[in-house]
Design a protein around this motif. Structure first.
Motif, mmCIF file in Angstrom:
data_model
loop_
_atom_site.group_PDB
_atom_site.id
_atom_site.type_symbol
_atom_site.label_atom_id
_atom_site.label_comp_id
_atom_site.label_asym_id
_atom_site.label_seq_id
_atom_site.Cartn_x
_atom_site.Cartn_y
_atom_site.Cartn_z
ATOM 1 N N GLY A 179 -11.870 -6.030 21.040
ATOM 2 C CA GLY A 179 -10.518 -6.437 21.388
ATOM 3 C C GLY A 179 -9.587 -6.600 20.212
ATOM 4 O O GLY A 179 -8.682 -7.450 20.240
ATOM 5 N N GLU A 180 -9.777 -5.833 19.131
ATOM 6 C CA GLU A 180 -8.912 -5.942 17.969
ATOM 7 C C GLU A 180 -7.545 -5.318 18.269
ATOM 8 O O GLU A 180 -7.426 -4.362 19.029
ATOM 9 C CB GLU A 180 -9.546 -5.246 16.761
ATOM 10 N N THR A 181 -6.521 -5.863 17.640
ATOM 11 C CA THR A 181 -5.157 -5.390 17.839
ATOM 12 C C THR A 181 -4.938 -4.091 17.072
ATOM 13 O O THR A 181 -5.381 -3.942 15.930
ATOM 14 C CB THR A 181 -4.145 -6.437 17.367
ATOM 15 N N VAL A 182 -4.265 -3.140 17.704
ATOM 16 C CA VAL A 182 -3.959 -1.853 17.082
ATOM 17 C C VAL A 182 -2.601 -1.949 16.397
ATOM 18 O O VAL A 182 -1.594 -2.270 17.026
ATOM 19 C CB VAL A 182 -3.950 -0.718 18.126
ATOM 20 N N TYR A 183 -2.582 -1.667 15.093
ATOM 21 C CA TYR A 183 -1.347 -1.678 14.315
ATOM 22 C C TYR A 183 -0.956 -0.251 13.932
ATOM 23 O O TYR A 183 -1.769 0.676 14.001
ATOM 24 C CB TYR A 183 -1.513 -2.531 13.054
ATOM 25 N N LEU A 184 0.299 -0.104 13.533
ATOM 26 C CA LEU A 184 0.816 1.216 13.185
ATOM 27 C C LEU A 184 0.064 1.815 11.996
ATOM 28 O O LEU A 184 -0.207 3.018 11.972
ATOM 29 C CB LEU A 184 2.314 1.119 12.864
ATOM 30 N N GLY A 185 -0.262 0.992 11.007
ATOM 31 C CA GLY A 185 -0.970 1.496 9.836
ATOM 32 C C GLY A 185 -2.326 2.072 10.184
ATOM 33 O O GLY A 185 -2.733 3.097 9.634
ATOM 34 N N ARG A 186 -3.021 1.427 11.104
ATOM 35 C CA ARG A 186 -4.329 1.939 11.527
ATOM 36 C C ARG A 186 -4.186 3.271 12.235
ATOM 37 O O ARG A 186 -4.991 4.196 12.026
ATOM 38 C CB ARG A 186 -5.002 0.913 12.438
ATOM 39 N N PHE A 187 -3.146 3.404 13.062
ATOM 40 C CA PHE A 187 -2.925 4.653 13.792
ATOM 41 C C PHE A 187 -2.555 5.791 12.840
ATOM 42 O O PHE A 187 -3.093 6.904 12.933
ATOM 43 C CB PHE A 187 -1.823 4.440 14.834
ATOM 44 N N ILE A 188 -1.640 5.524 11.899
ATOM 45 C CA ILE A 188 -1.234 6.557 10.941
ATOM 46 C C ILE A 188 -2.411 6.945 10.042
ATOM 47 O O ILE A 188 -2.652 8.135 9.778
ATOM 48 C CB ILE A 188 -0.046 6.068 10.096
ATOM 49 N N GLY A 189 -3.143 5.959 9.558
ATOM 50 C CA GLY A 189 -4.293 6.250 8.706
ATOM 51 C C GLY A 189 -5.341 7.088 9.412
ATOM 52 O O GLY A 189 -5.914 8.009 8.818
ATOM 53 N N ALA A 190 -5.598 6.787 10.692
ATOM 54 C CA ALA A 190 -6.568 7.577 11.450
ATOM 55 C C ALA A 190 -6.110 9.018 11.603
ATOM 56 O O ALA A 190 -6.903 9.957 11.475
ATOM 57 C CB ALA A 190 -6.788 6.939 12.821
ATOM 58 N N ALA A 191 -4.806 9.205 11.877
ATOM 59 C CA ALA A 191 -4.286 10.565 12.009
ATOM 60 C C ALA A 191 -4.391 11.331 10.693
ATOM 61 O O ALA A 191 -4.744 12.520 10.668
ATOM 62 C CB ALA A 191 -2.831 10.513 12.487
ATOM 63 N N VAL A 192 -4.095 10.663 9.577
ATOM 64 C CA VAL A 192 -4.187 11.320 8.271
ATOM 65 C C VAL A 192 -5.635 11.672 7.941
ATOM 66 O O VAL A 192 -5.924 12.764 7.420
ATOM 67 C CB VAL A 192 -3.579 10.411 7.184
ATOM 68 N N ILE A 193 -6.566 10.785 8.244
ATOM 69 C CA ILE A 193 -7.980 11.052 7.975
ATOM 70 C C ILE A 193 -8.470 12.247 8.783
ATOM 71 O O ILE A 193 -9.168 13.135 8.257
ATOM 72 C CB ILE A 193 -8.820 9.802 8.281
ATOM 73 N N VAL A 194 -8.120 12.287 10.052
ATOM 74 C CA VAL A 194 -8.546 13.411 10.899
ATOM 75 C C VAL A 194 -7.947 14.721 10.396
ATOM 76 O O VAL A 194 -8.613 15.766 10.370
ATOM 77 C CB VAL A 194 -8.159 13.142 12.370
ATOM 78 N N THR A 195 -6.676 14.694 9.967
ATOM 79 C CA THR A 195 -6.044 15.902 9.430
ATOM 80 C C THR A 195 -6.764 16.398 8.178
ATOM 81 O O THR A 195 -7.060 17.584 8.041
ATOM 82 C CB THR A 195 -4.571 15.618 9.105
ATOM 83 N N GLY A 196 -7.053 15.487 7.255
ATOM 84 C CA GLY A 196 -7.787 15.872 6.054
ATOM 85 C C GLY A 196 -9.182 16.366 6.361
ATOM 86 O O GLY A 196 -9.675 17.321 5.738
ATOM 87 N N PHE A 197 -9.840 15.747 7.335
ATOM 88 C CA PHE A 197 -11.187 16.162 7.714
ATOM 89 C C PHE A 197 -11.199 17.595 8.220
ATOM 90 O O PHE A 197 -12.027 18.425 7.798
ATOM 91 C CB PHE A 197 -11.727 15.208 8.780
ATOM 92 N N TYR A 198 -10.277 17.914 9.113
ATOM 93 C CA TYR A 198 -10.245 19.271 9.651
ATOM 94 C C TYR A 198 -9.796 20.288 8.601
ATOM 95 O O TYR A 198 -10.194 21.457 8.650
ATOM 96 C CB TYR A 198 -9.324 19.334 10.870
ATOM 97 N N SER A 199 -9.002 19.863 7.627
ATOM 98 C CA SER A 199 -8.631 20.758 6.534
ATOM 99 C C SER A 199 -9.849 21.138 5.701
ATOM 100 O O SER A 199 -10.050 22.316 5.356
ATOM 101 C CB SER A 199 -7.565 20.098 5.653
ATOM 102 N N VAL A 200 -10.674 20.162 5.391
ATOM 103 C CA VAL A 200 -11.889 20.443 4.621
ATOM 104 C C VAL A 200 -12.855 21.294 5.432
ATOM 105 O O VAL A 200 -13.457 22.251 4.915
ATOM 106 C CB VAL A 200 -12.564 19.135 4.183
ATOM 107 N N MET A 201 -13.021 20.988 6.716
ATOM 108 C CA MET A 201 -13.925 21.775 7.547
ATOM 109 C C MET A 201 -13.439 23.214 7.699
ATOM 110 O O MET A 201 -14.243 24.152 7.712
ATOM 111 C CB MET A 201 -14.053 21.124 8.939
ATOM 112 N N TRP A 202 -12.119 23.399 7.788
ATOM 113 C CA TRP A 202 -11.575 24.765 7.872
ATOM 114 C C TRP A 202 -11.837 25.530 6.577
ATOM 115 O O TRP A 202 -12.213 26.704 6.606
ATOM 116 C CB TRP A 202 -10.070 24.699 8.138
ATOM 117 N N GLY A 203 -11.674 24.856 5.451
ATOM 118 C CA GLY A 203 -11.954 25.500 4.169
ATOM 119 C C GLY A 203 -13.413 25.880 4.030
ATOM 120 O O GLY A 203 -13.738 26.971 3.540
ATOM 121 N N LYS A 204 -14.328 24.982 4.469
ATOM 122 C CA LYS A 204 -15.750 25.286 4.400
ATOM 123 C C LYS A 204 -16.105 26.454 5.312
ATOM 124 O O LYS A 204 -16.914 27.326 4.941
ATOM 125 C CB LYS A 204 -16.567 24.059 4.783
ATOM 126 N N ALA A 205 -15.523 26.486 6.523
ATOM 127 C CA ALA A 205 -15.813 27.569 7.448
ATOM 128 C C ALA A 205 -15.306 28.915 6.914
ATOM 129 O O ALA A 205 -15.999 29.932 6.994
ATOM 130 C CB ALA A 205 -15.187 27.270 8.813
#
Length: 236
Positions: A179-205
């Motif tokens: 039941g933790e509260t969702v803040y804007l920083g957590r949402f933006i950080g998660a989106a940035v992490i996922v974007t970087g993750f898929y960038s690295v995976m695309w480069g590896k592929a």
């Protein structure tokens, strides 16, 4: 410019640029989730006294942050060392066995030094026994086995890229179950992490596909010089 190491970096290659930029984006997203809070987006109702039962607030953030930084450095070094070992000795189960064996010895010695009360070592049926068994099976043996298997086949970069993704998973689990509260920083950080993750995976592929294409071209050029090899290549 190229560096002949486990991971080849060619600044003229799009796959190397994607991996390098994606790594930086991953680290940036982790910092955003950690240090930027922002306005509240979603308010959830937490279970009564759950945080008081399972968590003790820590006040010395300097020592904690320093220890986490040291842990990240040693974890990265261990991934590189383990990948080097698996190149020369590819028996994954034996590597996992010796890793868990020596970790158990070190943990037992440290626990005996830190905890002198014999009653703390009792494993009665209940939450304590389930927690120990779960930590031993999934937290140690299964996790190390999967990481070793991935290291042997993909290298240390692929395994290390999932570490920041764990921050996103822990944030989602904390919101859903605690039941933790969702803040804007957590949402933006998660989106940035996922974007970087898929960038690295695309480069590896793409790097893997280019390696396959290079191997096919070299085989075709060799077959043109050797008629017998050319016949075998056409049959395959």
């Amino acid at each position: 410019m190229k560096y002949d190491r486990m991971e080849k970096v060619d600044w003229k290659s799009s796959s190397s640029l994607a991996k390098s930029v994606g790594t930086i984006v991953l680290i940036t997203g982790a910092f955003i989730m950690t240090y930027y809070k922002g306005p509240r987006l979603l308010m959830t109702s937490s279970p009564p006294n759950l945080s008081l039962q399972f968590f003790v607030p820590q006040t010395n953030w300097v020592i904690g942050g320093l220890l986490l930084a040291i842990d990240c450095v040693f974890t990265s070094a261990w991934l590189i060392v383990q990948a080097s070992i698996l190149k020369k000795f590819s028996a994954e189960l034996i590597v996992v066995f010796f890793y868990c064996f020596f970790v158990a010895i070190q943990s037992a010695i440290l626990c005996l030094v830190m905890e002198r009360d014999p009653s703390s070592w009792s494993l009665k049926p209940g939450v304590r026994l389930v927690a120990v068994l779960y930590s031993a099976v999934f937290g140690s043996a299964f996790q190390v086995g999967v990481c070793t298997w991935c290291l042997h086949r993909t290298g240390p970069v692929f395994v290390a890229m999932f570490k920041p993704l764990g921050i996103v998973i822990s944030a989602a689990v904390g919101t859903i179950f605690l039941g933790e509260t969702v803040y804007l920083g957590r949402f933006i950080g998660a989106a940035v992490i996922v974007t970087g993750f898929y960038s690295v995976m695309w480069g590896k592929a793409k790097e893997g596909n280019s390696g396959v294409e290079t191997g096919v071209r070299s085989l075709e050029s060799s077959s043109q010089k050797d008629p017998l090899l050319q016949n075998n290549f056409e049959e395959t």
